[in-house]
Enzyme design. Structure first.
Site, short mmCIF file in Angstrom:
data_model
loop_
_atom_site.label_atom_id
_atom_site.label_comp_id
_atom_site.label_asym_id
_atom_site.label_seq_id
_atom_site.Cartn_x
_atom_site.Cartn_y
_atom_site.Cartn_z
N LEU A 242 0.87 -1.18 0.00
CA LEU A 242 0.00 0.00 0.00
C LEU A 242 0.91 1.23 0.00
O LEU A 242 1.23 1.80 1.04
CB LEU A 242 -0.92 -0.03 1.21
N HIS A 243 1.32 1.64 -1.18
CA HIS A 243 2.40 2.62 -1.36
C HIS A 243 2.05 4.02 -0.82
O HIS A 243 2.64 4.49 0.15
CB HIS A 243 2.74 2.77 -2.84
#
Ligand code: RIB
Ligand code: CA
Length: 313
Positions: A242-243
């Protein structure tokens, strides 16, 4: 302490969308002065729509959204529909936004805001290719000294690249823009794949969003279900990284993260390694440190923050 004033520069993108939700769910700590769309995951026409879709989903149609650059500074655009889907927000069926795009260009909004707000009070949060930020710095070099901090998602070192063996997507798409941003002199914090690949959307973490029983929770779960199909297969991992929410989480709880203040240069010359972030993690050069390069995160703490905040929407 008054809320941090930020501009989110973004190419939604499901992970961008979750980052925007996290910011809008935290009004005591974050004031979103505006959102500037850039071409990246999908073309600008779609990122400008998607940014507004997310604001309306969050119940914030008052947020100012501007359209910015529709292509990198000197190179053709490279998009990532293979990850994010044709709309860029594939997953849930969400209504088209009714809130209007702001008149004027995103770059002018960035310049005007930095010149109008007191120096050292505005944080830039780029979540996509750095084209808008570099164009603003080029148009108004005086703003560099007025930026409180740039906290961006991009780059990779120990984790290596995700769009080529050497480069992460955001830096790869516009390496000349990244070179300008990394050299501008503003305080810079970088969330590379080294840390975002430790923030994985495992099933229990996604179920926590489903358990909200709200349109926002359902959308987050559906977005995650969609984009993690690609990453779980590619990395054989229990979830997808989940950048972009790591950028906003840094503003809310920096203690969740650790890294080193080092020199990071951007490769722009070779076709083989364009967009590589050459991070001097071991201090083997005398190049001046220009970035807080984040390498680790308390993943459980990160998802606890994300869940607690987004449940408020
Ligand atoms: O490489 C990951 C980055 O590229 C994220 O910001 C994602 O949204 C895409 O823009
Ligand atoms: Ca992004």
């Amino acid at each position: 302490m008054p809320p941090a004033k930020i501009i989110i520069d973004t190419d939604p993108g499901q992970d961008d969308a979750i980052a925007i939700l996290l910011a809008l769910a935290s009004p005591d700590e974050i004031e979103v002065l505006g959102i500037t769309a850039v071409a990246g995951n999908v073309p600008l026409a779609l990122t400008a729509i998607n940014a507004r879709t997310v604001c309306e989903l969050a119940g914030h149609p008052e947020i100012k959204v501007f359209a910015g650059a529709d292509a990198p500074m000197t190179r053709p655009l490279r998009t990532a529909e293979h990850v994010h889907g044709d709309s860029g927000l594939n997953g849930p069926a969400l209504p088209a936004p009714t809130m209007a795009l702001q008149p004027g260009h995103a770059v002018d909004f960035i310049v005007d805001t930095l010149r109008t707000e007191p120096a050292g009070t505005v944080t830039l949060c780029p979540l996509g290719p750095l084209t808008n930020i570099a164009l603003a710095l080029d148009k108004a070099p005086d703003i560099a000294a007025r930026i409180k901090e740039i906290v961006l998602m991009g780059g990779a070192y120990f984790e290596v690249g995700n769009i080529t063996p050497a480069a992460e997507f955001n830096i790869y798409v516009d390496p000349e823009a990244a070179k300008a941003v990394f050299a501008c002199g503003a305080p810079l914090t970088v969330m590379p794949l080294d840390v975002t690949h430790k923030a994985l959307t495992t099933e229990p973490r996604v179920q926590a969003f489903r358990d909200f029983g709200t349109p926002v929770g359902d959308a987050v779960a559906a977005w995650t279900d969609f984009f993690q199909r690609f990453d779980k297969d590619k990395y054989a991992s229990p979830g997808a990284p989940l950048h972009d929410p790591c950028v906003i989480a840094w503003l809310l709880k920096p203690e969740l993260f650790s890294g080193r203040h080092i020199n990071v240069e951007i490769e722009t010359q070779s076709d083989l390694t364009r967009g590589m972030t050459v991070a001097d993690w071991w201090g083997v050069t005398d190049r001046v440190a220009n970035a807080m390069f984040i390498g680790d995160v308390d993943a459980d703490g990160f998802f606890a923050l994300l869940t607690e905040r987004i449940a408020r929407l």
